[in-house]
Design an enzyme around this catalytic site. Sequence first.
Site, PDB file in Angstrom:
ATOM      1  CG  LEU A   1     -63.224 -15.080  36.009  1.00 18.38           C
ATOM      2  CD1 LEU A   1     -62.685 -15.956  37.131  1.00 18.38           C
ATOM      3  CD2 LEU A   1     -63.299 -15.888  34.711  1.00 18.38           C
ATOM      4  CB  THR A   2     -69.441 -11.501  33.973  1.00 20.48           C
ATOM      5  OG1 THR A   2     -69.384 -12.192  32.703  1.00 20.48           O
ATOM      6  CG2 THR A   2     -68.688 -10.189  33.889  1.00 20.48           C
TER       7      THR A   2
ATOM      8  CE  LYS B   1     -74.567 -14.909  23.452  1.00 20.89           C
ATOM      9  NZ  LYS B   1     -74.215 -14.709  24.853  1.00 20.89           N
TER      10      LYS B   1
ATOM     11  N   PRO C   1     -87.254 -23.584  23.294  1.00 21.83           N
ATOM     12  CG  PRO C   1     -86.484 -21.954  24.804  1.00 21.83           C
ATOM     13  CD  PRO C   1     -86.180 -23.324  24.286  1.00 21.83           C
TER      14      PRO C   1
ATOM     15  CE1 TYR D   1     -73.381  -7.296  22.605  1.00 18.02           C
ATOM     16  CE2 TYR D   1     -74.767  -7.739  20.700  1.00 18.02           C
ATOM     17  CZ  TYR D   1     -73.538  -7.806  21.324  1.00 18.02           C
ATOM     18  OH  TYR D   1     -72.455  -8.362  20.678  1.00 18.02           O
TER      19      TYR D   1
ATOM     20  CB  THR E   1     -71.842  -7.580  17.026  1.00 16.92           C
ATOM     21  OG1 THR E   1     -73.020  -8.206  16.531  1.00 16.92           O
ATOM     22  CG2 THR E   1     -72.265  -6.266  17.681  1.00 16.92           C
ATOM     23  CG  ASP E   2     -74.219  -9.383  12.504  1.00 18.00           C
ATOM     24  OD1 ASP E   2     -74.463  -9.341  13.730  1.00 18.00           O
ATOM     25  OD2 ASP E   2     -74.579 -10.343  11.781  1.00 18.00           O
ATOM     26  CD  GLU E   3     -77.125  -8.661  17.750  1.00 18.20           C
ATOM     27  OE1 GLU E   3     -77.717  -7.876  18.504  1.00 18.20           O
ATOM     28  OE2 GLU E   3     -77.081  -9.875  17.930  1.00 18.20           O
TER      29      GLU E   3
ATOM     30  CD  GLU F   1     -72.424  -8.234  31.007  1.00 21.23           C
ATOM     31  OE1 GLU F   1     -73.241  -9.110  30.654  1.00 21.23           O
ATOM     32  OE2 GLU F   1     -71.670  -8.380  31.982  1.00 21.23           O
TER      33      GLU F   1
ATOM     34  CG  HIS G   1     -86.728 -11.341  17.492  1.00 22.71           C
ATOM     35  ND1 HIS G   1     -87.303 -12.575  17.631  1.00 22.71           N
ATOM     36  CD2 HIS G   1     -85.457 -11.587  17.083  1.00 22.71           C
ATOM     37  CE1 HIS G   1     -86.432 -13.507  17.333  1.00 22.71           C
ATOM     38  NE2 HIS G   1     -85.299 -12.931  16.990  1.00 22.71           N
TER      39      HIS G   1
ATOM     40  CG  ASP H   1     -62.988 -12.866  31.493  1.00 23.26           C
ATOM     41  OD1 ASP H   1     -63.219 -13.167  30.299  1.00 23.26           O
ATOM     42  OD2 ASP H   1     -63.896 -12.783  32.359  1.00 23.26           O
TER      43      ASP H   1
ATOM     44  CE  LYS I   1     -69.402  -5.372  20.764  1.00 26.41           C
ATOM     45  NZ  LYS I   1     -68.161  -5.817  21.464  1.00 26.41           N
TER      46      LYS I   1
HETATM   47  P1  NAD Z   1     -69.209 -13.989  26.149  1.00 23.35           P
HETATM   48  O1  NAD Z   1     -70.361 -13.382  26.850  1.00 23.35           O
HETATM   49  O2  NAD Z   1     -69.155 -15.456  25.974  1.00 23.35           O
HETATM   50  O3  NAD Z   1     -67.855 -13.575  26.892  1.00 23.35           O
HETATM   51  C1  NAD Z   1     -67.629 -12.280  27.360  1.00 23.35           C
HETATM   52  C2  NAD Z   1     -66.419 -12.338  28.314  1.00 23.35           C
HETATM   53  O4  NAD Z   1     -66.144 -10.992  28.752  1.00 23.35           O
HETATM   54  C3  NAD Z   1     -66.677 -13.167  29.574  1.00 23.35           C
HETATM   55  O5  NAD Z   1     -65.582 -14.006  29.819  1.00 23.35           O
HETATM   56  C4  NAD Z   1     -66.829 -12.118  30.672  1.00 23.35           C
HETATM   57  O6  NAD Z   1     -66.419 -12.575  31.949  1.00 23.35           O
HETATM   58  C5  NAD Z   1     -65.922 -11.011  30.160  1.00 23.35           C
HETATM   59  N1  NAD Z   1     -66.295  -9.690  30.689  1.00 23.35           N
HETATM   60  C6  NAD Z   1     -67.527  -9.127  30.744  1.00 23.35           C
HETATM   61  N2  NAD Z   1     -67.466  -7.928  31.341  1.00 23.35           N
HETATM   62  C7  NAD Z   1     -66.159  -7.702  31.656  1.00 23.35           C
HETATM   63  C8  NAD Z   1     -65.461  -6.631  32.267  1.00 23.35           C
HETATM   64  N3  NAD Z   1     -66.086  -5.537  32.694  1.00 23.35           N
HETATM   65  N4  NAD Z   1     -64.119  -6.744  32.420  1.00 23.35           N
HETATM   66  C9  NAD Z   1     -63.463  -7.851  32.005  1.00 23.35           C
HETATM   67  N5  NAD Z   1     -64.073  -8.904  31.424  1.00 23.35           N
HETATM   68  C10 NAD Z   1     -65.414  -8.836  31.253  1.00 23.35           C
HETATM   69  O7  NAD Z   1     -69.121 -13.237  24.754  1.00 23.35           O
HETATM   70  P2  NAD Z   1     -68.682 -13.799  23.322  1.00 23.35           P
HETATM   71  O8  NAD Z   1     -69.851 -14.373  22.656  1.00 23.35           O
HETATM   72  O9  NAD Z   1     -67.437 -14.564  23.460  1.00 23.35           O
HETATM   73  O10 NAD Z   1     -68.364 -12.399  22.591  1.00 23.35           O
HETATM   74  C11 NAD Z   1     -67.057 -11.828  22.644  1.00 23.35           C
HETATM   75  C12 NAD Z   1     -67.053 -10.545  21.844  1.00 23.35           C
HETATM   76  O11 NAD Z   1     -67.420 -10.805  20.494  1.00 23.35           O
HETATM   77  C13 NAD Z   1     -68.042  -9.487  22.343  1.00 23.35           C
HETATM   78  O12 NAD Z   1     -67.436  -8.230  22.249  1.00 23.35           O
HETATM   79  C14 NAD Z   1     -69.220  -9.604  21.385  1.00 23.35           C
HETATM   80  O13 NAD Z   1     -69.896  -8.378  21.272  1.00 23.35           O
HETATM   81  C15 NAD Z   1     -68.513  -9.986  20.107  1.00 23.35           C
HETATM   82  N6  NAD Z   1     -69.302 -10.767  19.129  1.00 23.35           N
HETATM   83  C16 NAD Z   1     -69.960 -11.897  19.509  1.00 23.35           C
HETATM   84  C17 NAD Z   1     -70.635 -12.664  18.563  1.00 23.35           C
HETATM   85  C18 NAD Z   1     -71.363 -13.944  18.932  1.00 23.35           C
HETATM   86  O14 NAD Z   1     -72.046 -14.510  18.084  1.00 23.35           O
HETATM   87  N7  NAD Z   1     -71.236 -14.457  20.144  1.00 23.35           N
HETATM   88  C19 NAD Z   1     -70.645 -12.255  17.227  1.00 23.35           C
HETATM   89  C20 NAD Z   1     -69.956 -11.078  16.877  1.00 23.35           C
HETATM   90  C21 NAD Z   1     -69.281 -10.357  17.825  1.00 23.35           C
HETATM   91  O1  DAU Z   2     -75.043 -11.274  15.296  1.00 23.66           O
HETATM   92  C1  DAU Z   2     -74.041 -11.367  16.255  1.00 23.66           C
HETATM   93  C2  DAU Z   2     -74.658 -11.498  17.631  1.00 23.66           C
HETATM   94  O2  DAU Z   2     -75.167 -12.818  17.756  1.00 23.66           O
HETATM   95  C3  DAU Z   2     -73.670 -11.187  18.748  1.00 23.66           C
HETATM   96  O3  DAU Z   2     -73.266  -9.853  18.670  1.00 23.66           O
HETATM   97  C4  DAU Z   2     -74.304 -11.455  20.121  1.00 23.66           C
HETATM   98  O4  DAU Z   2     -73.328 -11.278  21.141  1.00 23.66           O
HETATM   99  C5  DAU Z   2     -74.800 -12.890  20.153  1.00 23.66           C
HETATM  100  O5  DAU Z   2     -75.453 -13.128  21.375  1.00 23.66           O
HETATM  101  C6  DAU Z   2     -75.756 -13.158  18.985  1.00 23.66           C
HETATM  102  O6  DAU Z   2     -77.007 -12.428  19.171  1.00 23.66           O
HETATM  103  P1  DAU Z   2     -78.431 -13.086  18.828  1.00 23.66           P
HETATM  104  O7  DAU Z   2     -79.466 -12.360  19.581  1.00 23.66           O
HETATM  105  O8  DAU Z   2     -78.597 -13.223  17.364  1.00 23.66           O
HETATM  106  O9  DAU Z   2     -78.171 -14.585  19.434  1.00 23.66           O
HETATM  107  P2  DAU Z   2     -79.140 -15.558  20.264  1.00 23.66           P
HETATM  108  O10 DAU Z   2     -78.474 -16.885  20.271  1.00 23.66           O
HETATM  109  O11 DAU Z   2     -79.549 -14.962  21.543  1.00 23.66           O
HETATM  110  O12 DAU Z   2     -80.411 -15.638  19.337  1.00 23.66           O
HETATM  111  C7  DAU Z   2     -80.323 -16.109  17.994  1.00 23.66           C
HETATM  112  C8  DAU Z   2     -81.714 -16.132  17.401  1.00 23.66           C
HETATM  113  O13 DAU Z   2     -82.468 -17.171  18.055  1.00 23.66           O
HETATM  114  C9  DAU Z   2     -82.517 -14.857  17.625  1.00 23.66           C
HETATM  115  O14 DAU Z   2     -83.322 -14.636  16.481  1.00 23.66           O
HETATM  116  C10 DAU Z   2     -83.401 -15.153  18.830  1.00 23.66           C
HETATM  117  C11 DAU Z   2     -83.652 -16.654  18.684  1.00 23.66           C
HETATM  118  N1  DAU Z   2     -83.818 -17.396  19.962  1.00 23.66           N
HETATM  119  C12 DAU Z   2     -82.848 -17.266  20.901  1.00 23.66           C
HETATM  120  C13 DAU Z   2     -82.938 -17.938  22.095  1.00 23.66           C
HETATM  121  C14 DAU Z   2     -81.865 -17.802  23.169  1.00 23.66           C
HETATM  122  C15 DAU Z   2     -84.895 -18.221  20.145  1.00 23.66           C
HETATM  123  O15 DAU Z   2     -85.777 -18.357  19.281  1.00 23.66           O
HETATM  124  N2  DAU Z   2     -85.003 -18.902  21.335  1.00 23.66           N
HETATM  125  C16 DAU Z   2     -84.068 -18.788  22.323  1.00 23.66           C
HETATM  126  O16 DAU Z   2     -84.234 -19.408  23.408  1.00 23.66           O
END
Ligand code: NAD
Ligand code: DAU
Length: 338
Positions: A38-39, A193, A209, A154, A128-130, A87, A280, A36, A158
């Site tokens: 550590l961003t 998030k 917000p 983003y 991701t589903d996105e 990211e 959005h 990792d 992906k």
């Molecule tokens: P996160 O942002 O919490 O963690 C990402 C990690 O990757 C961090 O520890 C960061 O330091 C590391 N990283 C970033 N750039 C790097 C690099 N160049 N080299 C090595 N390490 C690096 O993300 P998360 O929410 O845990 O998501 C993890 C994975 O799951 C991602 O691929 C994301 O697209 C996917 N995903 C996330 C969600 C969600 O809801 N959070 C849903 C579906 C899929």
């Molecule tokens: O669907 C999977 C994805 O879910 C992952 O791939 C992404 O890594 C993860 O970040 C997440 O993306 P979203 O954009 O859906 O998550 P976020 O928590 O940023 O936002 C969720 C919803 O809430 C979105 O409709 C935007 C809204 N939102 C978000 C924030 C941060 C707000 O209304 N206010 C906020 O301050």
Amino acid sequence: MKYKNILVTGGAGFIGSNFIHYIIKKYPETKIINLDALTYAGNLENLKEIENNENYKFIQGDICNEALVDKIVKENKIDLIVHFAAESHVDRSVLDSKDFIKTNVEGTRVLLDVALKNGKIRFHHVSTDEVFGHLGGNDKPFDELTSYNPRSPYSASKAASDHLVRAYFYTHQLPITISNCSNNYGPYQFPEKIIPLFTTNLMEGKKIPIYGTGEAVRDWIYVDDHNRGVMMIIEKGKIGETYCLGADGEKTNLEITGKILEFMGKGEDQIEYVADRKGHDLRYGINASKIKNELGWEPEIEFEDGLKKTIEWYENNQTWWKNIKSGEYQEYYKKQYQ
Ligand code: NAD
Ligand code: DAU
């Protein structure tokens, strides 16, 4: 489990660190290397409990560093790569997409090439589903046959990584699988998030917000259900295939906010409506029939139980998120690893 030495990328982030905890509990004999960079999103506090486990090793490094990744794979006889590093925050990709392309696309390319050159190492790509774009109110949820139509930098990065992973299967027969999961929530989620941001803001007496009208829909899954699905795909999934993961948890942001306010005993006066996110996505929803029917996966955590558990975790781990919000978490590890 048939794999002995796993390389987990991005294991200091939210889902990756929960994955490492899960593996260490379930397969204590398996060796884990966590690579990792550590961003801002990586936090070794997430792994404090297991940092001295003899089967766990942390390496700070960038997945784009091909020589480093190759050395790690060779030295540790890696036989499985589980790729979480990315990211991950949509709002950040709207502000600047550079790091998203670098890590999510080029970083994935590096890992694929290293896997290929070292005897076609089994590779699972966490996505991701996105990548499917967004749904209208009456559209059927996404499934594995839905066309790709990403709409944010983003999700475009992906999507590119998914295509690349699949291309290495068709071109080189690299043994890959991909999971496309919906929105995760649970412990160790970075407070940018929506769920941890709103929960911790309320604990600090700050407003929460909501973007636009709050009518956007996300499909929520507890992080352990996601990681159990990932492990099932790794163990039983068909090579070359994609599996959608989701827990039938579609909710508007207003519904999510209402539940958080209710569980925390706060009123709607805490809400602040702010400008909408650019581009959005209106709605995500997942049809997870394939993994349910083919692999027998089912989500185990009901949304309300998972949300209560998550809020409780943030209540009991205030130092964790207060250090993040103040920026102190990075200072500590910078001193240790640089
Ligand atoms: P996160 O942002 O919490 O963690 C990402 C990690 O990757 C961090 O520890 C960061 O330091 C590391 N990283 C970033 N750039 C790097 C690099 N160049 N080299 C090595 N390490 C690096 O993300 P998360 O929410 O845990 O998501 C993890 C994975 O799951 C991602 O691929 C994301 O697209 C996917 N995903 C996330 C969600 C969600 O809801 N959070 C849903 C579906 C899929
Ligand atoms: O669907 C999977 C994805 O879910 C992952 O791939 C992404 O890594 C993860 O970040 C997440 O993306 P979203 O954009 O859906 O998550 P976020 O928590 O940023 O936002 C969720 C919803 O809430 C979105 O409709 C935007 C809204 N939102 C978000 C924030 C941060 C707000 O209304 N206010 C906020 O301050």
